[in-house]
Motif scaffolding. Structure first.
Motif, short mmCIF file in Angstrom:
data_model
loop_
_atom_site.label_atom_id
_atom_site.label_comp_id
_atom_site.label_asym_id
_atom_site.label_seq_id
_atom_site.Cartn_x
_atom_site.Cartn_y
_atom_site.Cartn_z
N GLY A 61 17.88 13.76 -69.91
CA GLY A 61 18.57 14.96 -69.45
C GLY A 61 17.91 15.63 -68.28
N SER A 62 16.67 15.25 -67.97
CA SER A 62 15.98 15.83 -66.82
C SER A 62 16.56 15.24 -65.54
N HIS A 190 15.40 18.43 -56.52
CA HIS A 190 15.17 18.99 -57.86
C HIS A 190 14.31 18.14 -58.81
N ALA A 191 13.98 16.91 -58.45
CA ALA A 191 13.16 16.09 -59.34
C ALA A 191 11.74 16.66 -59.41
N SER A 192 11.09 16.48 -60.55
CA SER A 192 9.74 17.00 -60.73
C SER A 192 8.68 15.98 -60.33
N LEU A 199 11.54 8.48 -53.47
CA LEU A 199 12.58 7.44 -53.45
C LEU A 199 13.93 8.06 -53.09
N ALA A 200 14.24 9.21 -53.66
CA ALA A 200 15.50 9.88 -53.35
C ALA A 200 15.60 10.19 -51.86
N ARG A 201 14.48 10.63 -51.28
CA ARG A 201 14.45 10.92 -49.84
C ARG A 201 14.71 9.65 -49.03
N SER A 202 14.09 8.56 -49.44
CA SER A 202 14.27 7.29 -48.75
C SER A 202 15.71 6.80 -48.85
#
Length: 229
Positions: A61-62, A190-192, A199-202
């Protein structure tokens, strides 16, 4: 009567570079040592990349877990579509693009599913995008995540060949990238876990660049983009 000369020890056979060949057991031992050292280095790198040693582990859920789960499935459809290019397209640019998408996104799926396993979470499940809050639910369409192709569209893509395949492939992949971009931008914000944000940025940067390239390729082949998701 001839006398036998004393038995001489067998000299090691020289390799082409002049180095004596060692018995196989020494070669095997050397290989084991090299492999073991490599595994230690890889493990150390993964420990840093995966954020091992943190006191808190992402839970179901995170944002970290939801992003890794849903983006993995999103990527796998892109890989599926890209792999259809072989045997259906004869366009070098389309084939090269499809290969790059398949290899890059499959590698990223491995990383995200590896994180989920380390966190003790399943690598498959329902994709309701609850980790994006109301924004995620608003972008779901017919039970599909943003930008994903329908079964009917995938059937149409499998049946197409030549320029018809190229145009439809580019149309579907542009929309697919647009949908993945929103997920990646939310994950980056928003990831911790630093590794997840990285990875999201890439992914966001790659999807943006590839979507621009594909739009130009599509226009050159007489096609126009589908409505954005």
């Amino acid at each position: 009567m001839q006398t036998q000369s004393p038995t001489r020890p067998v000299e090691p056979v020289d390799e082409p570079d002049g180095a004596p060949r060692q018995p196989r057991r020494w070669l095997a031992a050397g290989l084991v040592a090299v492999i073991a050292a490599g595994l230690v280095l890889i493990g150390g790198g993964l420990a840093v990349a995966l954020g091992l040693g943190r006191t808190e582990t992402p839970v179901a859920g995170s944002v970290d877990a939801g992003f890794s789960l849903d983006m993995s499935d999103h990527h796998l459809q892109a890989v599926q579509m890209a792999n259809l290019a072989t045997g259906r397209s004869t366009d070098p640019e389309v084939l090269s693009l499809a290969f790059d998408i398949s290899q890059t996104q499959l590698n990223q799926v491995g990383r995200m599913q590896g994180w989920l396993s380390l966190w003790g979470l399943p690598v498959t499940g329902t994709h309701d995008m609850a980790w994006m809050g109301a924004e995620g639910h608003d972008h779901m369409s017919g039970g599909l995540m943003p930008g994903m192709a329908t079964d009917a569209e995938l059937t149409q893509l499998r049946a197409a060949t030549g320029n018809d395949f190229d145009v439809l492939f580019l149309q579907l992949m542009i929309r697919h990238h647009q949908g993945g971009l929103e997920m990646a931008e939310y994950g980056e914000a928003h990831a911790s876990e630093a590794a997840v944000r990285g990875l999201a940025r890439s992914i966001a940067a790659t999807q943006t660049a590839e979507a621009t390239t594909m739009a130009a390729m599509l226009a050159a082949r007489g096609g126009s983009p589908l409505p954005a998701p």
